[in-house]
Write an enzyme that holds these catalytic residues in place. Sequence first.
Site, mmCIF file in Angstrom:
data_model
loop_
_atom_site.group_PDB
_atom_site.id
_atom_site.type_symbol
_atom_site.label_atom_id
_atom_site.label_comp_id
_atom_site.label_asym_id
_atom_site.label_seq_id
_atom_site.Cartn_x
_atom_site.Cartn_y
_atom_site.Cartn_z
ATOM 1 N N GLN A 29 23.870 25.477 -21.164
ATOM 2 C CA GLN A 29 22.754 24.510 -21.313
ATOM 3 C C GLN A 29 21.456 24.707 -22.166
ATOM 4 O OE1 GLN A 29 22.763 23.989 -17.138
ATOM 5 N NE2 GLN A 29 20.685 24.305 -17.024
ATOM 6 N N GLY A 30 21.081 23.775 -22.740
ATOM 7 C CA GLY A 30 19.819 23.918 -23.306
ATOM 8 C C GLY A 30 18.719 22.687 -23.319
ATOM 9 N N TYR A 31 17.583 22.768 -23.731
ATOM 10 C CA TYR A 31 16.435 22.052 -23.398
ATOM 11 C C TYR A 31 16.013 21.694 -24.714
ATOM 12 C CZ TYR A 31 17.419 22.929 -18.602
ATOM 13 O OH TYR A 31 17.929 23.261 -17.547
ATOM 14 N N LEU A 32 15.879 20.211 -24.984
ATOM 15 C CA LEU A 32 15.081 19.612 -26.078
ATOM 16 C C LEU A 32 13.745 19.295 -25.781
ATOM 17 C CD1 LEU A 32 18.091 17.051 -27.269
ATOM 18 C CD2 LEU A 32 17.104 19.145 -28.431
ATOM 19 N N ASN A 82 15.834 27.955 -26.165
ATOM 20 C CA ASN A 82 15.688 27.259 -24.981
ATOM 21 C C ASN A 82 16.976 26.916 -24.372
ATOM 22 O OD1 ASN A 82 12.982 27.293 -25.103
ATOM 23 N ND2 ASN A 82 12.851 25.317 -26.395
#
Length: 148
Positions: A29-32, A82
Amino acid sequence: MALEIERKFLCDAEKIAALNLTDGEKIAQGYLSNEPTVRVRIKNNRGFLTIKTVTYGIVRHEFEYEIPAADAEEILKLCAKNTLEKTRYKVEFSGHIWEIDIFEGRHSGLILAEVEIEAVEEFVELPDWLGEEVSDNPRYYNSNLAAE
């Protein structure tokens, strides 16, 4: 609106190992964005986009949508550093489903367990493999872990 009411705990690694967990699902998972939290996740070759509002205590609004896996992979690339990877196991204990996340990469060794509840005041019997409660500690929000 979808509400997420969740308690989160550190876990005792030795006691977790004794559970002999199987059938975990790999999650990338990654975060914008962090405010609001905008997350892309890939699990079981399926993509998801999630938006979470600011947390008040252990409560926040959460909206999750399935998206094409190929889109999720491209969005994950946009998240640059991230990101995080973990394996999630689900364990039933005393009428609740606990999600145990064993982190990989730079967070290797970190194990967190979460339980979603229906109401803030709901009683939850705590298993002996839990350690300190970190529900209200921003250091253990996945979005903050990904940014480290």
